[in-house]
Design a protein around this motif. Structure first.
Motif, PDB file in Angstrom:
ATOM      1  N   VAL A 121       0.842  -1.197   0.000  1.00 41.09           N
ATOM      2  CA  VAL A 121       0.000   0.000   0.000  1.00 41.09           C
ATOM      3  C   VAL A 121       0.875   1.245   0.000  1.00 41.09           C
ATOM      4  CG1 VAL A 121      -1.937  -1.121   1.145  1.00 41.09           C
ATOM      5  CG2 VAL A 121      -0.164  -0.037   2.527  1.00 41.09           C
ATOM      6  N   GLY A 122       0.365   2.308  -0.601  1.00 36.66           N
ATOM      7  CA  GLY A 122       1.121   3.552  -0.621  1.00 36.66           C
ATOM      8  C   GLY A 122       0.246   4.721  -1.016  1.00 36.66           C
ATOM      9  N   ARG A 123       0.630   5.886  -0.556  1.00 38.21           N
ATOM     10  CA  ARG A 123      -0.125   7.099  -0.834  1.00 38.21           C
ATOM     11  C   ARG A 123       0.821   8.160  -1.380  1.00 38.21           C
ATOM     12  NH1 ARG A 123      -5.211   7.403   1.941  1.00 38.21           N
ATOM     13  NH2 ARG A 123      -5.024   9.656   1.709  1.00 38.21           N
ATOM     14  N   ALA A 124       0.562   8.593  -2.619  1.00 40.24           N
ATOM     15  CA  ALA A 124       1.339   9.655  -3.264  1.00 40.24           C
ATOM     16  C   ALA A 124       2.835   9.367  -3.227  1.00 40.24           C
ATOM     17  CB  ALA A 124       1.039  10.996  -2.606  1.00 40.24           C
ATOM     18  N   ILE A 125       3.203   8.143  -3.623  1.00 41.66           N
ATOM     19  CA  ILE A 125       4.604   7.740  -3.624  1.00 41.66           C
ATOM     20  C   ILE A 125       5.089   7.383  -5.027  1.00 41.66           C
ATOM     21  CG2 ILE A 125       3.868   5.439  -2.874  1.00 41.66           C
ATOM     22  CD1 ILE A 125       7.341   7.058  -2.354  1.00 41.66           C
ATOM     23  N   LEU A 126       4.267   6.729  -5.838  1.00 41.44           N
ATOM     24  CA  LEU A 126       4.731   6.251  -7.142  1.00 41.44           C
ATOM     25  C   LEU A 126       5.185   7.393  -8.042  1.00 41.44           C
ATOM     26  CD1 LEU A 126       2.080   3.495  -7.952  1.00 41.44           C
ATOM     27  CD2 LEU A 126       4.408   3.180  -7.090  1.00 41.44           C
ATOM     28  N   HIS A 127       4.547   8.556  -7.945  1.00 35.76           N
ATOM     29  CA  HIS A 127       4.910   9.664  -8.828  1.00 35.76           C
ATOM     30  C   HIS A 127       6.231  10.328  -8.426  1.00 35.76           C
ATOM     31  CE1 HIS A 127       3.116  12.035  -5.603  1.00 35.76           C
ATOM     32  NE2 HIS A 127       3.551  13.143  -6.175  1.00 35.76           N
ATOM     33  N   HIS A 128       6.808   9.894  -7.299  1.00 37.60           N
ATOM     34  CA  HIS A 128       8.149  10.345  -6.915  1.00 37.60           C
ATOM     35  C   HIS A 128       9.239   9.453  -7.518  1.00 37.60           C
ATOM     36  CE1 HIS A 128       7.261  13.383  -3.755  1.00 37.60           C
ATOM     37  NE2 HIS A 128       6.142  12.682  -3.617  1.00 37.60           N
ATOM     38  N   LEU A 129       8.850   8.330  -8.083  1.00 37.28           N
ATOM     39  CA  LEU A 129       9.804   7.281  -8.436  1.00 37.28           C
ATOM     40  C   LEU A 129       9.912   7.086  -9.942  1.00 37.28           C
ATOM     41  CD1 LEU A 129       8.503   4.675  -5.825  1.00 37.28           C
ATOM     42  CD2 LEU A 129      10.416   6.271  -5.526  1.00 37.28           C
ATOM     43  N   ASP A 130      10.921   6.318 -10.347  1.00 39.25           N
ATOM     44  CA  ASP A 130      10.968   5.791 -11.700  1.00 39.25           C
ATOM     45  C   ASP A 130       9.843   4.761 -11.772  1.00 39.25           C
ATOM     46  OD1 ASP A 130      11.500   3.901 -13.808  1.00 39.25           O
ATOM     47  OD2 ASP A 130      13.531   4.666 -13.934  1.00 39.25           O
ATOM     48  N   PHE A 131       8.774   5.103 -12.456  1.00 42.18           N
ATOM     49  CA  PHE A 131       7.538   4.323 -12.387  1.00 42.18           C
ATOM     50  C   PHE A 131       7.750   2.877 -12.803  1.00 42.18           C
ATOM     51  CE2 PHE A 131       3.301   3.088 -14.090  1.00 42.18           C
ATOM     52  CZ  PHE A 131       2.573   3.236 -12.924  1.00 42.18           C
ATOM     53  N   GLU A 132       8.474   2.676 -13.899  1.00 42.72           N
ATOM     54  CA  GLU A 132       8.706   1.325 -14.398  1.00 42.72           C
ATOM     55  C   GLU A 132       9.478   0.486 -13.388  1.00 42.72           C
ATOM     56  OE1 GLU A 132       8.851  -2.081 -16.733  1.00 42.72           O
ATOM     57  OE2 GLU A 132       7.590  -0.307 -16.941  1.00 42.72           O
ATOM     58  N   ARG A 133      10.545   1.050 -12.824  1.00 47.55           N
ATOM     59  CA  ARG A 133      11.340   0.322 -11.833  1.00 47.55           C
ATOM     60  C   ARG A 133      10.521   0.025 -10.585  1.00 47.55           C
ATOM     61  NH1 ARG A 133      16.840   0.360 -11.525  1.00 47.55           N
ATOM     62  NH2 ARG A 133      16.413  -1.026  -9.758  1.00 47.55           N
ATOM     63  N   ALA A 134       9.730   0.996 -10.168  1.00 45.30           N
ATOM     64  CA  ALA A 134       8.899   0.800  -8.979  1.00 45.30           C
ATOM     65  C   ALA A 134       7.902  -0.338  -9.189  1.00 45.30           C
ATOM     66  CB  ALA A 134       8.169   2.092  -8.633  1.00 45.30           C
ATOM     67  N   LEU A 135       7.265  -0.370 -10.361  1.00 47.29           N
ATOM     68  CA  LEU A 135       6.311  -1.433 -10.645  1.00 47.29           C
ATOM     69  C   LEU A 135       6.963  -2.812 -10.595  1.00 47.29           C
ATOM     70  CD1 LEU A 135       4.063  -0.255 -13.622  1.00 47.29           C
ATOM     71  CD2 LEU A 135       3.392  -0.621 -11.246  1.00 47.29           C
ATOM     72  N   GLN A 136       8.132  -2.913 -11.215  1.00 43.79           N
ATOM     73  CA  GLN A 136       8.838  -4.186 -11.219  1.00 43.79           C
ATOM     74  C   GLN A 136       9.184  -4.629  -9.797  1.00 43.79           C
ATOM     75  OE1 GLN A 136       9.500  -6.149 -13.849  1.00 43.79           O
ATOM     76  NE2 GLN A 136       8.630  -4.774 -15.372  1.00 43.79           N
ATOM     77  N   GLU A 137       9.552  -3.667  -8.966  1.00 41.31           N
ATOM     78  CA  GLU A 137       9.920  -3.999  -7.590  1.00 41.31           C
ATOM     79  C   GLU A 137       8.699  -4.396  -6.767  1.00 41.31           C
ATOM     80  OE1 GLU A 137      13.147  -4.236  -4.675  1.00 41.31           O
ATOM     81  OE2 GLU A 137      12.725  -4.654  -6.789  1.00 41.31           O
ATOM     82  N   ILE A 138       7.591  -3.699  -6.981  1.00 43.60           N
ATOM     83  CA  ILE A 138       6.351  -4.072  -6.302  1.00 43.60           C
ATOM     84  C   ILE A 138       5.931  -5.481  -6.710  1.00 43.60           C
ATOM     85  CG2 ILE A 138       3.884  -3.557  -6.152  1.00 43.60           C
ATOM     86  CD1 ILE A 138       4.762  -0.552  -6.472  1.00 43.60           C
ATOM     87  N   TRP A 139       6.006  -5.749  -8.005  1.00 45.00           N
ATOM     88  CA  TRP A 139       5.675  -7.089  -8.502  1.00 45.00           C
ATOM     89  C   TRP A 139       6.567  -8.145  -7.849  1.00 45.00           C
ATOM     90  CZ3 TRP A 139       2.248  -8.876 -12.436  1.00 45.00           C
ATOM     91  CH2 TRP A 139       2.455 -10.210 -12.814  1.00 45.00           C
ATOM     92  N   ARG A 140       7.858  -7.830  -7.739  1.00 43.18           N
ATOM     93  CA  ARG A 140       8.831  -8.794  -7.202  1.00 43.18           C
ATOM     94  C   ARG A 140       8.493  -9.193  -5.768  1.00 43.18           C
ATOM     95  NH1 ARG A 140      13.266  -9.019  -4.101  1.00 43.18           N
ATOM     96  NH2 ARG A 140      13.184  -6.793  -3.587  1.00 43.18           N
TER      97      ARG A 140
END
Length: 260
Positions: free
Chosen positions: A124-143
């Motif tokens: 879970v997260g609030r207003a965090i993904l738009h601070h990050l490299d979105f693609e890398r963040a998604l891959q890490e969340i998936w992992r």
């Protein structure tokens, strides 16, 4: 990789020694109706109900937890375990002091977390993904998500005209790397998760109306904002939803499917 490291360092500095958090709080107070109007409350209710549906008995990761401000609410839902991660040493120090009896907190980069694969049932997260490299963040969340696990976020969208203007006029309330999410990014994420989504969009007409009524002696549920909620509820079911200010995201990882 060097640019990503620099980006992480800038974010860390902005929150550890900068004034971004304080300036953002000022903005929320000045335009309070934007964040507390009926349409905004609707998306909060949706997010909270999704978390409540999935949190009981779960290994829960608070992704970008900052000072752990959401942890007491998550704890009340009786997850098996709560772990928080954030790049800010200042934020994690506060989280450990205030909520260390409820959760475990780690200072770490959200692009490369110190957790094994398949560690969490719920991220879970609030207003965090738009601070990050979105693609890398998604891959890490998936992992780190277990098969069948879910990821829930509330994030700003990038195409709302008034939101763009407010961001331009208030640079101190955000970091230089913040980039509200785009339609293309959301559609990419939906494909990654195999279309297993339950998103809710909010705040198109409500944004300018709420910005104006915030400056007037009116309540946040005034008649103008109630009418705006009805319009925005309709718009959220059309292609214009990508012009809205904010989205509550819900992705579910397939039980048996590899990342594409």
């Amino acid at each position: 990789m060097a640019e990503q490291t620099a980006r992480v360092d800038r974010e860390k500095t902005s929150y550890d020694v900068g004034q971004v958090h304080a300036e953002s709080t000022k903005l929320h107070l000045k335009f309070a109706h934007v964040f507390h109007c009926p349409n905004s409350r609707r998306i909060e209710t949706h997010y909270n109900s999704q978390v409540a549906r999935l949190a009981a008995g779960a290994d829960l990761l608070d992704y970008g937890c900052y000072d752990g401000w959401m942890v007491p609410q998550y704890h009340s839902l009786q997850p098996k375990r709560i772990t928080g991660i954030d790049i800010s040493q200042k934020g994690i120090a506060i989280a450990r002091e205030r909520h260390g009896h409820l959760a475990t907190f780690e200072v770490g980069d959200a692009h490369a977390m110190p957790f094994a694969e398949n560690s969490f049932d719920l991220v879970v997260g609030r207003a965090i993904l738009h601070h990050l490299d979105f693609e890398r963040a998604l891959q890490e969340i998936w992992r780190v998500l277990r098969p069948g696990g879910s990821a829930l976020f509330i994030e700003p969208l990038g195409d709302n005209p008034l939101a763009k203007l407010i961001r331009h006029m208030t640079p101190k309330a955000r970091t230089v790397d913040e980039t509200p999410l785009s339609r293309n990014q959301l559609e990419h994420a939906d494909r990654l998760f195999g279309g297993r989504t339950n998103h809710l969009y909010a705040n198109l007409v409500s944004v300018p109306v709420a910005a104006a009524t915030s400056l007037l002696p009116l309540e946040s549920d005034n008649l103008l904002l109630k009418a705006s909620d009805g319009i925005d509820r309709f718009v959220s079911r059309t292609r214009l939803r990508f012009w809205m200010r904010i989205v509550a995201l819900c992705w579910s990882k397939p039980v048996s499917e590899a990342v594409s």
